[in-house]
Design an enzyme around this catalytic site. Structure first.
Site, PDB file in Angstrom:
ATOM      1  N   ARG A 250      -2.560 -11.911   3.739  1.00 12.93           N
ATOM      2  CA  ARG A 250      -3.906 -11.555   3.290  1.00 12.93           C
ATOM      3  C   ARG A 250      -4.090 -12.002   1.842  1.00 12.93           C
ATOM      4  O   ARG A 250      -3.251 -11.707   0.987  1.00 12.93           O
ATOM      5  CB  ARG A 250      -4.126 -10.038   3.324  1.00 12.93           C
ATOM      6  CG  ARG A 250      -4.210  -9.336   4.675  1.00 12.93           C
ATOM      7  CD  ARG A 250      -5.299  -9.815   5.613  1.00 12.93           C
ATOM      8  NE  ARG A 250      -6.564 -10.278   5.048  1.00 12.93           N
ATOM      9  CZ  ARG A 250      -7.559  -9.503   4.608  1.00 12.93           C
ATOM     10  NH1 ARG A 250      -7.462  -8.199   4.652  1.00 12.93           N
ATOM     11  NH2 ARG A 250      -8.676 -10.024   4.133  1.00 12.93           N
TER      12      ARG A 250
ATOM     13  N   TYR B 233       0.848  -1.198   0.000  1.00 15.75           N
ATOM     14  CA  TYR B 233       0.000   0.000   0.000  1.00 15.75           C
ATOM     15  C   TYR B 233       0.877   1.240   0.000  1.00 15.75           C
ATOM     16  O   TYR B 233       1.949   1.261   0.598  1.00 15.75           O
ATOM     17  CB  TYR B 233      -0.875   0.050   1.249  1.00 15.75           C
ATOM     18  CG  TYR B 233      -2.046  -0.894   1.236  1.00 15.75           C
ATOM     19  CD1 TYR B 233      -3.277  -0.500   0.732  1.00 15.75           C
ATOM     20  CD2 TYR B 233      -1.926  -2.181   1.751  1.00 15.75           C
ATOM     21  CE1 TYR B 233      -4.366  -1.361   0.744  1.00 15.75           C
ATOM     22  CE2 TYR B 233      -3.006  -3.052   1.771  1.00 15.75           C
ATOM     23  CZ  TYR B 233      -4.218  -2.641   1.264  1.00 15.75           C
ATOM     24  OH  TYR B 233      -5.292  -3.488   1.271  1.00 15.75           O
TER      25      TYR B 233
ATOM     26  N   HIS C  48      -7.062  -8.550  -2.340  1.00 12.25           N
ATOM     27  CA  HIS C  48      -8.406  -7.988  -2.157  1.00 12.25           C
ATOM     28  C   HIS C  48      -8.423  -6.516  -2.512  1.00 12.25           C
ATOM     29  O   HIS C  48      -7.398  -5.839  -2.499  1.00 12.25           O
ATOM     30  CB  HIS C  48      -8.874  -8.176  -0.710  1.00 12.25           C
ATOM     31  CG  HIS C  48      -7.976  -7.510   0.285  1.00 12.25           C
ATOM     32  ND1 HIS C  48      -6.861  -8.124   0.813  1.00 12.25           N
ATOM     33  CD2 HIS C  48      -8.002  -6.268   0.828  1.00 12.25           C
ATOM     34  CE1 HIS C  48      -6.248  -7.297   1.641  1.00 12.25           C
ATOM     35  NE2 HIS C  48      -6.906  -6.146   1.663  1.00 12.25           N
TER      36      HIS C  48
ATOM     37  N   TYR D 246      -0.381  -9.852   0.575  1.00 10.76           N
ATOM     38  CA  TYR D 246       0.659  -9.257   1.415  1.00 10.76           C
ATOM     39  C   TYR D 246       0.684  -9.897   2.797  1.00 10.76           C
ATOM     40  O   TYR D 246      -0.329 -10.395   3.284  1.00 10.76           O
ATOM     41  CB  TYR D 246       0.494  -7.738   1.507  1.00 10.76           C
ATOM     42  CG  TYR D 246      -0.825  -7.220   2.059  1.00 10.76           C
ATOM     43  CD1 TYR D 246      -1.026  -7.080   3.428  1.00 10.76           C
ATOM     44  CD2 TYR D 246      -1.858  -6.831   1.197  1.00 10.76           C
ATOM     45  CE1 TYR D 246      -2.221  -6.574   3.934  1.00 10.76           C
ATOM     46  CE2 TYR D 246      -3.054  -6.329   1.690  1.00 10.76           C
ATOM     47  CZ  TYR D 246      -3.229  -6.200   3.058  1.00 10.76           C
ATOM     48  OH  TYR D 246      -4.405  -5.702   3.544  1.00 10.76           O
TER      49      TYR D 246
ATOM     50  N   HIS E 217     -10.548  -3.097  -1.217  1.00 12.39           N
ATOM     51  CA  HIS E 217     -11.484  -2.569  -0.221  1.00 12.39           C
ATOM     52  C   HIS E 217     -12.563  -1.755  -0.929  1.00 12.39           C
ATOM     53  O   HIS E 217     -12.245  -0.907  -1.782  1.00 12.39           O
ATOM     54  CB  HIS E 217     -10.745  -1.666   0.771  1.00 12.39           C
ATOM     55  CG  HIS E 217      -9.742  -2.388   1.616  1.00 12.39           C
ATOM     56  ND1 HIS E 217     -10.033  -2.906   2.847  1.00 12.39           N
ATOM     57  CD2 HIS E 217      -8.432  -2.684   1.390  1.00 12.39           C
ATOM     58  CE1 HIS E 217      -8.951  -3.484   3.359  1.00 12.39           C
ATOM     59  NE2 HIS E 217      -7.966  -3.359   2.493  1.00 12.39           N
TER      60      HIS E 217
HETATM   61 FE   LIG Z   1      -6.093  -4.490   2.726  1.00 13.48          FE
END
Ligand SMILES: [Fe+3]
Lengths: 176, 254
Positions: B169, B120, B172, B159, B174
């Site tokens: 994770r 991110y 995905h 990640y 959000h």
């Molecule tokens: Fe996330």
């Protein structure tokens, strides 16, 4: 069948904040106040990766929405959004909502955060309306000893409304 | 039948306002706030029981956020910088619907995601994968008259996180949507088909109902792929439906 809720995760501040999110009312709007507070976790630590959203009627107790059966009142956004900062603090500048039929003036609040798999919902009421608050059907449905978690306190530039997600003084949250 | 217009009574129904109410989702649709497998819930879930909130004016209305909130390139996350981001270009599309299959038109959809390597663009994200200078991972769009939305992005990577030993994770995106009423507000995550990481992910698995979990997984959509350009995934988002209102019943009677 509804899509399930999931957490906003730790990086919500990439996607959700808006420049004008915290300002429901302009600084020069008569009666504009700041509602400020801190979001705390169950250990009393501030929550720096959260987001507060507010939804409220205009000062006449009306909504700019087609499902207000008294007719939509165009012009008032009524919606505020503010991420919590490194100290867990948020602030929304708005004007006080008017009373609604049978309800004391209030603001609906959604709290999102890492670690919250679903938003939690609470309401802000105001200390000036002691009489209306005492007759409010939602407030009076809350156990008496917990009602004060829903009533903001006066400050110099508006009100303070802290959110305690868990533990001592836990904020009342609603099943919407 | 005559309807009293107003009175000084103590609830909105008694005061003559006819309001819709929204159906509650079946048990198991949403994750419990206390989900021990996801460690961050430990100090953040309320321990007192939630208080039932009847649907009154504030709850059956909600912000209607439209085109005014969109920038020109908000629905194309691959064109927000002079150069293109790294990764597999994808089209993500679907419909925003209520529980009765009715489209929710002209409604804001917000998304945020990691880059192709799972990183991110956030100061707290420091896993050893480069930030992509050409990818912010933030988008917005609005549903059309049929409730359809669509945006172009790159497929996010999986990640690692520190929830448990060797935790990852699944990839995905959000999603944040408003629907038409405060009761319908939803933040969720869109997953990709056949992800081998589902089985070890406590966030995905926090949803108790197996069928509800499947509703968070997008569908690979060959028909919307763009030859020599992009793959495509379809993801419908379903919000709570309305109870039939007294007003509608009355109409049927007449
Ligand atoms: Fe996330």
């Amino acid at each position: 069948m509804s899509t399930p809720s999931q957490t906003v995760g730790p990086y919500l501040s990439l996607g959700l904040p808006w420049d004008d999110g915290p300002t429901v009312a302009g600084a020069d709007t008569p009666g504009a106040v700041w509602i400020r507070g801190v979001v705390y976790d169950g250990a009393g630590a501030p929550v720096p990766d959260g987001l507060i959203e507010t939804w409220q009627a205009d000062p006449h107790g009306r909504f700019d929405h087609p499902d207000d059966p008294r007719g939509a009142q165009p012009g008032f956004r009524g919606f505020g959004r503010c991420p919590t900062d490194d100290e867990g603090a948020y602030g929304i500048r708005t004007v006080l909502p008017g009373a609604l039929p049978g309800e004391a003036p209030h603001i609906d609040v959604s709290v999102f955060a890492r670690g919250l798999l679903h938003r939690v919902v609470t309401r802000i009421y105001f200390p000036e309306h002691a009489e209306a608050n005492a007759a409010d059907p939602v407030l009076t449905s809350v156990p008496a000893q917990r009602r004060d978690t829903l009533i903001a306190t006066r400050t110099e530039d508006g009100y303070r409304f802290d959110v305690r997600l868990q533990g001592e003084g836990e904020t009342v949250f609603f099943d919407v | 039948m005559t309807t009293s217009v107003s009175s000084s009574s103590s609830s909105s129904s008694e005061s003559g306002l006819v309001l819709p109410t929204y159906r509650r989702d079946p048990e198991g649709t949403h994750p419990p706030l206390d989900s021990p497998g996801y460690k961050s819930t430990r100090l953040r879930h309320p321990k007192q029981p939630l208080v039932l909130l009847p649907h009154k004016l504030t709850e059956v209305t909600g912000p209607l956020l439209g085109p005014g909130r969109l920038g020109e390139l908000d629905n194309d996350l691959t064109r927000q910088h002079p150069e293109e981001p790294q990764g597999q270009r994808i089209l993500v599309h679907g419909r925003l619907l209520d529980g009765d299959g009715r489209p929710v038109p002209n409604s804001l959809v917000e998304v945020w995601q990691a880059n192709a390597g799972g990183r991110y663009k956030h100061v707290w994200d420091n896993w050893p994968c480069p930030v992509d200078p050409n990818f912010d991972g933030v988008g917005r769009t609005i549903t059309d008259n049929e409730g359809r939305y669509e945006f172009t992005t790159i497929k996010p990577g999986a990640y690692p996180w520190k929830n448990h030993d060797n935790a990852w994770r699944p990839a995905h995106i959000h999603f944040s949507v408003f629907g038409h009423a405060f009761t319908q507000r939803l933040v969720t995550q869109m997953y990709f088909p056949d992800d081998p990481l589902f089985s070890q992910d406590p966030i995905f698995n926090s949803v108790p109902d197996e069928k509800a979990r499947q509703r968070m997984i997008s569908r690979f959509d060959m028909s919307r792929t763009v030859p020599e350009w992009a793959l495509a995934f379809e993801f419908d988002i379903v919000l709570r439906g309305r109870e039939a209102t007294p007003f509608e019943n009355e109409e049927e009677d007449e």
